[in-house]
Every structure is written in C-alpha cells, then in structure tokens.
Design a protein around this motif. Structure first.
Motif, PDB file in Angstrom:
ATOM      1  N   ASP A  37       0.813  -1.213   0.000  1.00 42.70           N
ATOM      2  CA  ASP A  37       0.000   0.000   0.000  1.00 42.70           C
ATOM      3  C   ASP A  37       0.851   1.271   0.000  1.00 42.70           C
ATOM      4  O   ASP A  37       0.343   2.377   0.189  1.00 42.70           O
ATOM      5  CB  ASP A  37      -0.957  -0.003   1.194  1.00 42.70           C
ATOM      6  CG  ASP A  37      -0.235  -0.116   2.529  1.00 42.70           C
ATOM      7  OD1 ASP A  37       0.999  -0.351   2.543  1.00 42.70           O
ATOM      8  OD2 ASP A  37      -0.906   0.021   3.565  1.00 42.70           O
ATOM      9  N   GLY A  38       2.158   1.122  -0.264  1.00 37.80           N
ATOM     10  CA  GLY A  38       3.069   2.260  -0.290  1.00 37.80           C
ATOM     11  C   GLY A  38       3.152   2.903  -1.673  1.00 37.80           C
ATOM     12  O   GLY A  38       2.651   2.375  -2.669  1.00 37.80           O
ATOM     13  N   SER A  39       3.806   4.035  -1.724  1.00 39.79           N
ATOM     14  CA  SER A  39       3.853   4.826  -2.959  1.00 39.79           C
ATOM     15  C   SER A  39       4.565   4.109  -4.103  1.00 39.79           C
ATOM     16  O   SER A  39       4.119   4.190  -5.257  1.00 39.79           O
ATOM     17  CB  SER A  39       4.507   6.182  -2.700  1.00 39.79           C
ATOM     18  OG  SER A  39       5.843   6.015  -2.260  1.00 39.79           O
ATOM     19  N   VAL A  40       5.643   3.394  -3.836  1.00 39.39           N
ATOM     20  CA  VAL A  40       6.389   2.746  -4.920  1.00 39.39           C
ATOM     21  C   VAL A  40       5.552   1.650  -5.573  1.00 39.39           C
ATOM     22  O   VAL A  40       5.433   1.587  -6.807  1.00 39.39           O
ATOM     23  CB  VAL A  40       7.742   2.193  -4.423  1.00 39.39           C
ATOM     24  CG1 VAL A  40       8.411   1.328  -5.488  1.00 39.39           C
ATOM     25  CG2 VAL A  40       8.664   3.333  -4.017  1.00 39.39           C
ATOM     26  N   VAL A  41       4.937   0.799  -4.769  1.00 40.19           N
ATOM     27  CA  VAL A  41       4.117  -0.277  -5.343  1.00 40.19           C
ATOM     28  C   VAL A  41       2.899   0.305  -6.056  1.00 40.19           C
ATOM     29  O   VAL A  41       2.514  -0.171  -7.127  1.00 40.19           O
ATOM     30  CB  VAL A  41       3.721  -1.315  -4.271  1.00 40.19           C
ATOM     31  CG1 VAL A  41       2.675  -2.282  -4.805  1.00 40.19           C
ATOM     32  CG2 VAL A  41       4.963  -2.076  -3.807  1.00 40.19           C
TER      33      VAL A  41
END
Length: 158
Positions: A37-41
């Motif tokens: 649920d992070g920005s990179v993924v």
C-alpha cells in the motif's frame, strides 16, 4: 506513466535489492521497504495498468495468460529482467528458477492470490520450481529474474 517511468521504478527496486540473496528474508525486506500500500508499489501498479492499456505491456497471449518482458536482463547487481503477466483463475506452465525469482503480486480482484499469496512480494530461492497459479480472480504479477533465467520444464504428471 510511461515506459521510461516504469523502467526507472524497476531500476530503483533492483538497486535496493543490491547483492542480497534471493530468499524469504529478501521477501520480508521488500514487503517492509516497498509495502503493497506504499507509494512505490502504487506507482508500479499504475505503470502496469497504463502499459497494459497502451499495449506496451502484456501484448503476448498464450492459453489465456497475457505476458511480456519489457526489460531484458540489465538491472542491478543480479542483471534482472522484468516480466509482467496477467492471469485470471488459471495455472501457468511449470518452470524452474535457476537464479531465483522475485514476484510482486498485484491483485485486480480483491480475493486474487498468486501461489496462495495475496498482494505484496514473494521470493523464490535459486533452484526452486512451480506451476504459477492465480486463484480467486485476476492478478497482475510482475517478476524479476536474475540474468533473465527461467527454465520451462516437463513436470511429473499429478
């Protein structure tokens, strides 16, 4: 999101992996460093959706599985290639991972799982083998292969 953006994101992931061995510890590290649920993924998922819609990802199809290798072996210390597949409640061909395999599971359907794993990172060690299987709906699976190595095998009949 462009193909260059996708390449840059994957370069950053490969650089972060560095020389770490491909094992369960790497899977835990990736899930902590790049959470689902992070920005990179989220950026990788957006890039995949865009690439699929625009036709520069998953333009090939075999038995209902859409796939492509947008990045040839070139990334990071392991010379990773990047492949992307779209699978919907199906099993792919049996194959072995001479150098291991790093998967990023991006479910399109909330209950979709890849090899009994939900969204996030999964690492197969060198020498492992499996039938890649998606259940519970549709999923995009991105995988990095050291030196682009994959060996399609004739598995024993079940």
């Amino acid at each position: 999101m462009t193909q260059d953006d996708f390449n840059s994101l994957m370069h950053d992931v490969a650089t972060t992996i560095g020389t770490r061995p491909l094992n369960a510890k790497l899977g835990a590290f990736l899930n902590e460093t790049f959470p689902h649920d992070g920005s990179v993924v989220k950026e990788i998922q957006t890039a995949c959706k865009t690439g699929i819609a625009e036709g520069w990802l998953c333009e090939n199809e075999n038995r209902g599985i859409h796939y492509s290798r947008p990045i040839k072996p070139s990334l990071g210390n392991h010379d990773f290639s990047v492949d992307v597949v779209v699978m919907d409640d199906c099993r792919g061909p049996h194959h072995a991972h001479p150098g291991g395999e790093i998967d990023l599971i991006l479910p399109e359907d909330p209950n979709a799982e890849f090899d009994e794993h939900g969204k996030g990172w999964l690492v197969y060690e060198p020498g492992s083998a499996h039938y890649p299987t998606v259940t519970g709906g549709k999923a995009v699976v991105l995988y990095l292969l050291p030196n682009g190595a994959i060996e399609f095998t004739r598995a024993k009949k079940e």
